[in-house]
Design a protein around this motif. Structure first.
Motif, short mmCIF file in Angstrom:
data_model
loop_
_atom_site.label_atom_id
_atom_site.label_comp_id
_atom_site.label_asym_id
_atom_site.label_seq_id
_atom_site.Cartn_x
_atom_site.Cartn_y
_atom_site.Cartn_z
N LEU A 26 0.82 -1.20 0.00
CA LEU A 26 0.00 0.00 0.00
C LEU A 26 0.86 1.26 0.00
O LEU A 26 0.57 2.23 -0.69
CB LEU A 26 -0.93 0.01 1.21
CG LEU A 26 -2.14 -0.91 1.13
CD1 LEU A 26 -2.85 -0.94 2.48
CD2 LEU A 26 -3.07 -0.45 0.04
N LEU A 27 1.94 1.25 0.75
CA LEU A 27 2.84 2.39 0.81
C LEU A 27 3.53 2.61 -0.54
O LEU A 27 3.62 3.73 -1.03
CB LEU A 27 3.88 2.18 1.91
CG LEU A 27 4.77 3.36 2.25
CD1 LEU A 27 3.93 4.54 2.71
CD2 LEU A 27 5.76 2.96 3.31
N VAL A 28 3.99 1.53 -1.16
CA VAL A 28 4.60 1.65 -2.49
C VAL A 28 3.58 2.17 -3.49
O VAL A 28 3.88 3.04 -4.32
CB VAL A 28 5.19 0.29 -2.93
CG1 VAL A 28 5.55 0.31 -4.41
CG2 VAL A 28 6.42 -0.04 -2.10
N GLY A 29 2.36 1.68 -3.43
CA GLY A 29 1.31 2.16 -4.32
C GLY A 29 1.03 3.63 -4.14
O GLY A 29 0.79 4.36 -5.10
N PHE A 30 1.06 4.11 -2.91
CA PHE A 30 0.85 5.52 -2.64
C PHE A 30 1.95 6.37 -3.27
O PHE A 30 1.69 7.39 -3.89
CB PHE A 30 0.78 5.75 -1.13
CG PHE A 30 0.63 7.19 -0.75
CD1 PHE A 30 -0.57 7.86 -0.96
CD2 PHE A 30 1.69 7.89 -0.18
CE1 PHE A 30 -0.72 9.19 -0.61
CE2 PHE A 30 1.54 9.21 0.16
CZ PHE A 30 0.34 9.86 -0.06
N PHE A 31 3.21 5.94 -3.13
CA PHE A 31 4.31 6.69 -3.73
C PHE A 31 4.25 6.65 -5.25
O PHE A 31 4.60 7.62 -5.92
CB PHE A 31 5.66 6.18 -3.22
CG PHE A 31 5.94 6.60 -1.81
CD1 PHE A 31 5.90 7.94 -1.44
CD2 PHE A 31 6.24 5.67 -0.83
CE1 PHE A 31 6.15 8.35 -0.15
CE2 PHE A 31 6.49 6.07 0.47
CZ PHE A 31 6.44 7.41 0.81
N VAL A 32 3.82 5.54 -5.82
CA VAL A 32 3.64 5.47 -7.27
C VAL A 32 2.56 6.46 -7.71
O VAL A 32 2.70 7.15 -8.72
CB VAL A 32 3.30 4.03 -7.71
CG1 VAL A 32 2.81 3.99 -9.15
CG2 VAL A 32 4.52 3.13 -7.54
N LEU A 33 1.46 6.56 -6.93
CA LEU A 33 0.41 7.52 -7.23
C LEU A 33 0.95 8.95 -7.22
O LEU A 33 0.65 9.74 -8.11
CB LEU A 33 -0.73 7.39 -6.20
CG LEU A 33 -1.79 8.49 -6.23
CD1 LEU A 33 -2.71 8.28 -7.43
CD2 LEU A 33 -2.58 8.50 -4.95
N LEU A 34 1.77 9.27 -6.24
CA LEU A 34 2.33 10.62 -6.17
C LEU A 34 3.26 10.91 -7.35
O LEU A 34 3.22 11.99 -7.93
CB LEU A 34 3.09 10.82 -4.86
CG LEU A 34 2.24 10.92 -3.59
CD1 LEU A 34 3.14 11.07 -2.38
CD2 LEU A 34 1.27 12.07 -3.68
N GLN A 35 4.09 9.96 -7.72
CA GLN A 35 5.03 10.18 -8.81
C GLN A 35 4.37 10.14 -10.18
O GLN A 35 4.84 10.76 -11.12
CB GLN A 35 6.16 9.15 -8.75
CG GLN A 35 7.11 9.35 -7.59
CD GLN A 35 7.77 10.72 -7.64
OE1 GLN A 35 8.17 11.20 -8.69
NE2 GLN A 35 7.89 11.35 -6.48
N ALA A 36 3.27 9.42 -10.31
CA ALA A 36 2.60 9.30 -11.61
C ALA A 36 1.86 10.58 -11.98
O ALA A 36 1.56 10.80 -13.14
CB ALA A 36 1.62 8.13 -11.57
N ASN A 37 1.58 11.41 -11.02
CA ASN A 37 0.82 12.64 -11.27
C ASN A 37 1.75 13.84 -11.38
O ASN A 37 1.57 14.84 -10.70
CB ASN A 37 -0.19 12.86 -10.14
CG ASN A 37 -1.25 11.80 -10.12
OD1 ASN A 37 -1.76 11.44 -11.17
ND2 ASN A 37 -1.55 11.28 -8.96
N GLN A 38 2.72 13.79 -12.28
CA GLN A 38 3.67 14.89 -12.44
C GLN A 38 3.00 16.14 -12.99
O GLN A 38 3.39 17.24 -12.67
CB GLN A 38 4.81 14.46 -13.35
CG GLN A 38 5.72 13.42 -12.75
CD GLN A 38 6.49 13.93 -11.54
OE1 GLN A 38 6.79 15.11 -11.44
NE2 GLN A 38 6.78 13.05 -10.61
N GLY A 39 1.98 16.00 -13.85
CA GLY A 39 1.35 17.16 -14.46
C GLY A 39 0.27 17.78 -13.59
O GLY A 39 -0.29 18.82 -13.92
N ILE A 40 -0.05 17.17 -12.46
CA ILE A 40 -1.12 17.64 -11.59
C ILE A 40 -0.53 18.55 -10.50
O ILE A 40 0.58 18.33 -10.03
CB ILE A 40 -1.87 16.45 -10.96
CG1 ILE A 40 -2.59 15.68 -12.06
CG2 ILE A 40 -2.84 16.90 -9.90
CD1 ILE A 40 -3.31 14.46 -11.56
#
Length: 172
Positions: A26-40
């Protein structure tokens, strides 16, 4: 049923290890979510996450930069003791920058004589003092003006503080 009748647990990994692995994923998924939204806008994402968890935080307070215009009032009075022309000019010059905000703080000294004569409220007198100065500033200044109150022993005044509020899209 006795304890002997229960079946033996299956052989394998301990339950706490599975729970720890789920948490790590879950923690890794959260960090992936943060990094995937570079344009936001990250502040909008953070605000959305806070609101999703029910945490409401106010905007940060403006950073005070300078103060001027200390008006010394008579006990129990909110009438301006002197002209506001000098402080109005200072505020008008400073407020040309759209990132600037003015805060007018009304003070009462906390004595029984320094209260609003009609209501007997010290807080109302402090607000009246701040509003009197703010009204005088609003005539010449198109700045954002906030009004606060304070009870400070020995001080019957109003103080105008210049603050850097930063750039905001929702502010005119």
């Amino acid at each position: 049923m006795t304890a002997i009748a229960y079946p033996d647990p299956p052989a394998g990994k301990p339950l706490w290890l599975v729970t720890l692995a789920d948490l790590a994923l879950l923690l890794v998924g959260f960090f992936v979510l943060l990094q995937a939204n570079q344009g936001i806008d990250r502040s909008a994402l953070a605000r959305g996450l806070r609101e999703g968890f029910g945490v409401v935080t106010p905007d940060p307070a403006p950073l005070p930069v300078a103060a001027d215009g200390v008006f010394d009032f008579a006990p129990g009075s909110a009438a301006l003791p002197r002209s506001t022309a000098a402080i109005a000019q200072w505020a008008s010059d400073a407020a040309r920058d759209p990132r600037v905000m003015l805060t007018v703080t009304g003070f009462v000294d906390g004595t029984p004589a320094d209260i609003d004569p009609a209501t007997g409220s010290a807080a109302l007198l402090a607000a009246d003092r701040a509003r009197a100065v703010a009204a005088a500033l609003a005539v010449t200044t198109k700045a954002r003006i906030a009004i606060t109150t304070s009870q400070t022993p020995g001080r019957r005044a109003a103080l105008v503080t210049l603050a850097f509020a930063g750039e905001r899209k929702d502010r005119p």
